[in-house]
Structure formats: structure tokens, C-alpha cells
Design an enzyme around this catalytic site. Structure first.
Site, PDB file in Angstrom:
ATOM      1  N   VAL A  97       3.096  -6.926  -3.067  1.00  0.00           N
ATOM      2  CA  VAL A  97       3.000  -6.233  -2.333  1.00  0.00           C
ATOM      3  C   VAL A  97       3.624  -4.871  -3.073  1.00  0.00           C
ATOM      4  O   VAL A  97       3.066  -3.670  -2.263  1.00  0.00           O
ATOM      5  CB  VAL A  97       3.892  -5.940  -1.525  1.00  0.00           C
ATOM      6  CG1 VAL A  97       4.764  -6.444  -0.104  1.00  0.00           C
ATOM      7  CG2 VAL A  97       3.763  -8.157  -0.797  1.00  0.00           C
ATOM      8  N   GLU A  98       3.815  -4.798  -3.843  1.00  0.00           N
ATOM      9  CA  GLU A  98       4.577  -3.017  -4.492  1.00  0.00           C
ATOM     10  C   GLU A  98       3.095  -2.511  -4.552  1.00  0.00           C
ATOM     11  O   GLU A  98       2.612  -1.728  -4.204  1.00  0.00           O
ATOM     12  CB  GLU A  98       5.498  -3.606  -5.458  1.00  0.00           C
ATOM     13  CG  GLU A  98       6.552  -3.655  -4.721  1.00  0.00           C
ATOM     14  CD  GLU A  98       7.293  -2.767  -4.644  1.00  0.00           C
ATOM     15  OE1 GLU A  98       7.014  -1.377  -4.198  1.00  0.00           O
ATOM     16  OE2 GLU A  98       8.545  -3.136  -4.029  1.00  0.00           O
ATOM     17  N   SER A  99       2.621  -3.153  -5.634  1.00  0.00           N
ATOM     18  CA  SER A  99       1.230  -2.439  -6.902  1.00  0.00           C
ATOM     19  C   SER A  99       0.061  -2.665  -6.434  1.00  0.00           C
ATOM     20  O   SER A  99      -1.379  -2.602  -6.714  1.00  0.00           O
ATOM     21  CB  SER A  99       1.535  -1.984  -7.617  1.00  0.00           C
ATOM     22  OG  SER A  99       1.850  -3.267  -8.728  1.00  0.00           O
ATOM     23  N   TYR A 185       8.115  -5.102   4.964  1.00  0.00           N
ATOM     24  CA  TYR A 185       8.135  -5.456   3.663  1.00  0.00           C
ATOM     25  C   TYR A 185       8.742  -6.383   2.897  1.00  0.00           C
ATOM     26  O   TYR A 185       7.301  -7.555   2.052  1.00  0.00           O
ATOM     27  CB  TYR A 185       8.597  -4.485   2.800  1.00  0.00           C
ATOM     28  CG  TYR A 185       9.038  -4.424   1.556  1.00  0.00           C
ATOM     29  CD1 TYR A 185       8.075  -3.999   0.239  1.00  0.00           C
ATOM     30  CD2 TYR A 185       9.791  -5.157   0.401  1.00  0.00           C
ATOM     31  CE1 TYR A 185       7.960  -4.774  -1.278  1.00  0.00           C
ATOM     32  CE2 TYR A 185      10.294  -5.420  -0.893  1.00  0.00           C
ATOM     33  CZ  TYR A 185       8.880  -5.291  -2.009  1.00  0.00           C
ATOM     34  OH  TYR A 185       9.499  -5.938  -2.857  1.00  0.00           O
TER      35      TYR A 185
END
Length: 197
Positions: A97-99, A185
Site C-alpha cells: 500500500v505504501e510504495s 489507508y
């Protein structure tokens, strides 16, 4: 941004990301660093991936493939999981999800690397190069471990704190802060995590 780069990014987003709930935009800066976001700030961003319908989201959420980008980091993720006690599945979910497993990812807010560490968080955990996958992953895992301890192993709160900051979770009565980004998120990471278990 050339067509080959767009194609690679599109495939990574389709295979790594949680079922899309927001449009994804991309920008390549003068140094060749790719910036991905669902909330573009400034000029130069191009629409890379449009949101899917609810039906497509439901079917896509049942199986999340691990592309080459994810596979390339599995050994280091396993090592860090063993060292920190943070489950490899959780690390994979956060990284996806982050990168989307891009060690050179840089957000408009200044978060960098696989686990999108902010400069202050990196310093706190001894990370001197946020773009070094080993340092970034260890720093992010230690931070997640500390957040889990701080919030009594309540995963939703730890993830909210990872995204919005631990102070924001405290200020909102130890609840997920009502920030649009954080409200998107937390479920994305949890969906990934559940699919990997």
C-alpha cells in the site's frame, strides 16, 4: 513519462495495490524518481489508474498476486520479520500500500522508500538512507512494532498511527483519526494483510 514506464507502473499498481478505491497518479521528477499518489499536489502528474467499480473491487480483492517487484524483497522481509517479530504478511501489506514495493518511492509529503519513512521517523530508528531497502524496511518494522505495543496490539490503531502519526491517534481518543487518507489507508492495508494470511 514514456509509454514503457507507464505500462510497468500500471502493471505494478494492478498487481500490488489493494482493490483501487481512488485514482492513482504518477509523476517522474528530473532525477528519475517516480512519485505515485492518490492526491496529486502540483503540476506534472498523469492519471495512471482509474478507480474500479465496486463489483470489480470485490472480485479483485480475493486474490492479490505478487509480482517480481514483491518477490525481489521477500528474503529481506523474512529476515526483518524474524529480527523484529513483526509478521512478514503485515510488512508485505504495508509495503504494497505504501510504495507498491518501489524502494525509490517518494511521496509529495516527503515519505520515502519501501515503507515510506518520514525523515523524523528514519532518524528515530537510525535509518541514514531511506532509499536503502534494508535500512528502510528495518526502520519501518521497528516503528510498526513500537506502534503495536503503544496501542495494545490493536492493529487498526497501529496502522492509523503509521499513516497519520501516533499523536493524531492519541488526540482523537485513541481512535482512527477522521482523515480521508487514513480512512482509506487502514482498510487497504487490512485487506492486503488478510489476503496474505
Amino acid at each position: 513519462m514514456n509509454r514503457r514506464t507507464k505500462l510497468i507502473l500500471s502493471l505494478c499498481c494492478l498487481l500490488c495495490a489493494a482493490p483501487a478505491q481512488a485514482d492513482i497518479y504518477a509523476r517522474e521528477d528530473g532525477e528519475g524518481t517516480l512519485h505515485l499518489t492518490d492526491a496529486p499536489v502540483g503540476d506534472g502528474y498523469e492519471l495512471l489508474l482509474e478507480s474500479r467499480s465496486a463489483g470489480a473491487q470485490a472480485s479483485a480483492g480475493r486474490a492479490i498476486a505478487r509480482p517480481a517487484a514483491a518477490a525481489a524483497h521477500q528474503q529481506r522481509i523474512a529476515r526483518v520479520a524474524d529480527r523484529t517479530g513483526v509478521e512478514a504478511g503485515l510488512l508485505n501489506a504495508v509495503i504494497a500500500v505504501e510504495s507498491a514495493y518501489n524502494p525509490k518511492a517518494l511521496s509529495p509529503k516527503g515519505a520515502a522508500g519501501l515503507m515510506q519513512l518520514m525523515p523524523a521517523t528514519a532518524r528515530r530508528y537510525g535509518v541514514t538512507d531511506r532509499f536503502d531497502p534494508d535500512q528502510n524496511l528495518l526502520g519501518g518494522a521497528l516503528y510498526l512494532r513500537d506502534l503495536m505495543a503503544r496501542f495494545d496490539n490493536q492493529l487498526e490503531l497501529a496502522l492509523a498511527a503509521y499513516n497519520a502519526g501516533e499523536g493524531a491517534v492519541e488526540r482523537h481518543g485513541r481512535r482512527v483519526p477522521p482523515f480521508a487518507e487514513t480512512l482509506r489507508y487502514v482498510p487497504k492495508v487490512l485487506d492486503h494483510y488478510r489476503s496474505l494470511r
